[in-house]
Design an enzyme around this catalytic site. Structure first.
Site, short mmCIF file in Angstrom:
data_model
loop_
_atom_site.label_atom_id
_atom_site.label_comp_id
_atom_site.label_asym_id
_atom_site.label_seq_id
_atom_site.Cartn_x
_atom_site.Cartn_y
_atom_site.Cartn_z
CE LYS A 199 -3.86 0.22 2.48
NZ LYS A 199 -4.76 0.04 3.64
CE1 TYR A 218 11.02 -1.69 0.25
CE2 TYR A 218 12.75 -2.87 -0.92
CZ TYR A 218 12.31 -1.76 -0.23
OH TYR A 218 13.19 -0.71 -0.03
CE LYS A 267 10.50 1.37 -1.80
NZ LYS A 267 10.40 2.77 -1.38
#
Ligand code: UDP
Length: 312
Positions: A92, A146, A150
């Site tokens: 999020k 992650y 990104k």
């Protein structure tokens, strides 16, 4: 003098960034929900008139009154153990949080700066990693929360740049260490130093042949500021290209601490990259930046920090 919003400003990198901005007389609005950040990283700034702290989750709508010149989005769990424990929050803050931070930057006509990561390269097949390499990421693996968040944050940043003509920066940060890492952060430098200081075995995951390239935090922050001040809108790697096997790092830490610690070998985490080294040609050419602190010096300074924290 500029007004700069730093999301994740109470975290390891965010708080050092706040320090550097305050030191050059910028006004800083630090936003953090303190899930991995800590007030102890920023409380020395509370006496500065040009520093404000707002406790807020940037995955929810963000608003900052008044003029803003730059929005630096650094909020995210950043250690593998954190994003494994908080997979949804990690996704999020990298997606909704980036969108909110971009929206704030757009409404203020401010520069937007995203803290991206070497993890966008995944377990890289191109070595060292150049910015033009697209990476090798497992989207559904445990680290994917992650890495893909990104990667999305870079994509939406470029979309705002191209579609809304927003002034943007993308930095890909490689393993950075130094004072203010959390003792229970779970990352290799902090784990090894705490273990060595406490005389416990150093936990090497796998056989320790996997490599990382470690950048001392002062070098990293200098690179981030020079990227912010540039007009480069393509991604730029900021990291130290000196590459070490994890077993070599263990030897250096034991030596610097002067510890009797042995080694305990544990399972390698899923999708743990086998090698990582930044190609920093772009940073050298465009920013005139390169790191100055070698690993032994940086580890020594970090050991002093943790020794103080542990009261040793
Ligand atoms: N690692 C290790 N022992 C530890 C913590 C990490 O051997 O106590 C290894 C980990 O498996 C990885 C490397 O050290 O290969 C760097 O891990 P870290 O979590 O610091 O950062 P990463 O680069 O993986 O995000």
């Amino acid at each position: 003098m500029a007004t700069v919003v730093v999301t994740g400003g109470a975290g390891f990198l965010g708080s050092h960034l706040c320090d550097a901005l305050i030191a050059r007389d910028d006004e800083v609005v630090c936003i953090d929900n303190l899930i991995t950040g800590s007030v102890s990283n920023i409380e020395h700034l509370f006496t500065e008139r040009s520093f404000r702290f707002v406790e807020h989750d940037v995955s929810e709508y963000i608003w900052v009154p008044g003029e803003v010149d730059a929005v630096l989005h650094f909020a995210s769990p950043a250690s593998p153990i954190d994003y494994l424990e908080m997979p949804i929050q990690t996704l999020k803050v990298g997606s909704l949080g980036t969108h909110n931070a971009l929206g704030l930057a757009k409404s203020k006509d401010a520069t937007f700066f995203i803290a991206s990561t070497s993890e966008v390269y995944g377990d890289p097949h191109v070595h060292p990693q150049v910015e033009t390499y697209w990476g090798n990421v497992n989207p559904i693996g445990p680290r994917g929360v992650y890495d893909e968040a990104k990667r999305f944050s870079e994509a939406i940043t470029m979309a705002y740049h191209r579609f809304h003509d927003l002034d943007t920066r993308i930095v890909r940060i490689f393993n950075t260490y130094g004072p203010r890492m959390r003792p229970n952060d779970g990352r290799v430098v902090s784990n090894f130093i705490i273990q060595a200081l406490e005389g416990r075995p150093l936990t090497i995951y796998g056989d320790g042949a996997q490599t990382r390239s470690f950048c001392f935090v002062d070098d990293e922050i200098r690179g981030l500021i020079s990227l912010l001040d540039s007009n480069e809108t393509n991604p730029v790697n900021i990291g130290n290209p000196n590459e070490f096997a994890i077993s070599e790092l263990a030897e250096i830490v034991v030596d610097v601490v002067g510890s009797q610690s042995g080694i305990e070998y544990l399972d390698l985490p899923v999708d743990d990259p086998t090698q990582r080294q930044p190609d920093i040609t772009r940073a050298r050419d465009i920013l005139g930046w390169e790191p100055e602190v070698d690993l032994r010096t940086g580890v020594t300074r970090t050991v002093e920090y943790f020794a103080g924290l542990l009261g040793r």
